[in-house]
Write an enzyme that holds these catalytic residues in place. Structure first.
Site, mmCIF file in Angstrom:
data_model
loop_
_atom_site.group_PDB
_atom_site.id
_atom_site.type_symbol
_atom_site.label_atom_id
_atom_site.label_comp_id
_atom_site.label_asym_id
_atom_site.label_seq_id
_atom_site.Cartn_x
_atom_site.Cartn_y
_atom_site.Cartn_z
ATOM 1 N N TYR A 32 48.476 -21.883 103.700
ATOM 2 C CA TYR A 32 48.867 -20.850 104.659
ATOM 3 C C TYR A 32 47.829 -19.734 104.577
ATOM 4 C CZ TYR A 32 52.091 -19.196 108.143
ATOM 5 O OH TYR A 32 52.651 -18.836 109.349
ATOM 6 N N HIS A 37 42.162 -15.310 101.375
ATOM 7 C CA HIS A 37 41.682 -16.604 100.881
ATOM 8 C C HIS A 37 40.245 -16.867 101.368
ATOM 9 C CE1 HIS A 37 46.172 -17.613 101.112
ATOM 10 N NE2 HIS A 37 45.900 -17.864 99.851
ATOM 11 N N ASP A 150 46.665 -11.126 92.391
ATOM 12 C CA ASP A 150 47.500 -11.709 91.334
ATOM 13 C C ASP A 150 46.822 -11.374 89.999
ATOM 14 O OD1 ASP A 150 49.439 -13.694 92.953
ATOM 15 O OD2 ASP A 150 47.480 -13.643 93.896
HETATM 16 P P1 AMP Z 1 47.828 -18.266 96.766
HETATM 17 O O1 AMP Z 1 47.568 -19.180 97.915
HETATM 18 O O2 AMP Z 1 48.766 -17.149 97.088
HETATM 19 O O3 AMP Z 1 48.179 -19.004 95.489
HETATM 20 O O4 AMP Z 1 46.445 -17.550 96.454
HETATM 21 C C1 AMP Z 1 45.277 -18.296 96.198
HETATM 22 C C2 AMP Z 1 44.219 -17.356 95.679
HETATM 23 O O5 AMP Z 1 43.953 -16.348 96.653
HETATM 24 C C3 AMP Z 1 44.645 -16.610 94.401
HETATM 25 O O6 AMP Z 1 43.530 -16.491 93.537
HETATM 26 C C4 AMP Z 1 45.071 -15.264 94.936
HETATM 27 O O7 AMP Z 1 44.940 -14.221 93.991
HETATM 28 C C5 AMP Z 1 44.081 -15.077 96.056
HETATM 29 N N1 AMP Z 1 44.595 -14.106 97.037
HETATM 30 C C6 AMP Z 1 45.752 -14.166 97.730
HETATM 31 N N2 AMP Z 1 45.891 -13.065 98.515
HETATM 32 C C7 AMP Z 1 44.794 -12.299 98.284
HETATM 33 C C8 AMP Z 1 44.349 -11.034 98.778
HETATM 34 N N3 AMP Z 1 45.060 -10.329 99.651
HETATM 35 N N4 AMP Z 1 43.168 -10.558 98.302
HETATM 36 C C9 AMP Z 1 42.434 -11.255 97.414
HETATM 37 N N5 AMP Z 1 42.793 -12.444 96.913
HETATM 38 C C10 AMP Z 1 43.960 -12.966 97.348
#
Ligand code: AMP
Length: 283
Positions: A32, A37, A150
């Site tokens: 998503y 990302h 995160d």
């Molecule tokens: P997720 O799909 O939520 O597991 O995130 C995948 C990666 O994208 C992880 O390393 C998150 O920390 C990073 N991420 C998600 N949202 C953000 C954001 N707004 N800014 C920077 N990195 C992000």
């Protein structure tokens, strides 16, 4: 962009790239995709010759009653977006491929996962470290990029890599925000108009805390109280935690004497949102 669903195929591809002397940069995600990302994927191009992403909603990092089933998914759109930022391969395993029948091995990082999100999500980080370790064995990256959104996850993975002598460079990437300050998140899709307005209180309160700190406030309790009252002033907000911690040990600090992490998790409607910043006291 190469689409790979099987562990063995991904490992063979990684081995062949490594034999050619290519440096593999990896961005694990749960899909998503949003601009946060994509910024990590852009950064990955600067750290390697080839960029691999994974899209896998990892069941072991969700607790009972959390949003595993309802987690937003749109694979077709994700693949279009990833292709647009020139990702070389997307690894898209099924749950059965990652966790075959009989699976019983976990990776656990202890101290840094106890505070903050670990308090109310006791098995969450065990699921994260386990799947990231597996993905490292499958994608065989030289470098992996993780978002500072995160922050506790980033600290935990750095610790795991150091403790287990994993030959992967871990790179943190700053939080990517919407124009109005809201940290980008796949879970923002859960917010209606009014809740989205309430959600702005998180980033606003980080700015309030920054200006208090710049003004010389060193008492974590005062900063936390200001942040909480700003957030609680908006409808449909319910604070999970607001804490000031040491940025490496993630233990609470009472007095801000050096860089300190201000981290929060807040429920807005059914979305549980997290945000953070590092407070820098004036020298
Ligand atoms: P997720 O799909 O939520 O597991 O995130 C995948 C990666 O994208 C992880 O390393 C998150 O920390 C990073 N991420 C998600 N949202 C953000 C954001 N707004 N800014 C920077 N990195 C992000």
């Amino acid at each position: 962009m190469r689409i790979i669903e099987k562990v063995g195929e991904m490992q063979q591809q990684a081995d062949s790239w490594r034999r050619e002397g290519k440096r593999i940069a990896f961005v694990p995600t749960m899909g998503y995709l949003h601009a946060g990302h994509l910024a990590l994927m852009d950064a990955a191009h600067r750290h390697g010759d080839l960029v691999v992403i994974s899209i896998f909603v990892n069941p072991t990092q969700f607790g009972p009653g959390e949003d595993y089933q309802g987690y937003p998914r749109d694979l077709e759109r994700d693949l279009r977006l990833a292709d647009g930022v020139k990702v070389d391969a997307a690894f898209l395993p099924s749950v059965e491929e990652m966790y075959p029948v009989g699976f019983q091995t976990f990776v656990e990082t202890t101290n840094v996962t106890r505070n903050l999100c670990g308090r109310n999500r006791p098995k969450h980080f065990r699921g994260v470290t386990t799947v990231v370790m597996m993905l490292f064995q499958i994608v065989k990256p030289h470098v992996a990029i993780f978002g500072e959104k995160d922050f506790q996850q980033l600290v935990t993975i750095r610790r795991m890599v150091q403790d287990l002598h994993v030959a992967v460079d871990v790179v943190g990437h700053p939080i990517v925000r919407e124009a109005d300050g809201l940290a980008m998140s796949s879970r923002n899709v859960y917010l209606n108009e009014e809740q989205r307005q309430s959600a702005l209180r998180l980033s606003q309160s980080l700015e309030l805390a920054q200006s208090l700190t710049h003004g010389g406030e060193r008492h974590a309790g005062t900063i936390i109280a200001t942040v909480c009252s700003h957030i609680e002033g908006a409808p449909e907000t319910q604070i999970d935690y607001v804490q000031v911690c040491h940025p490496e040990t993630l233990e609470d600090v009472a007095t801000i004497e050096g860089p300190a992490l201000l981290a929060m998790a807040v429920r807005v409607g059914k979305a549980r949102l997290i945000d953070n910043c590092v407070l820098q006291p004036p020298t």
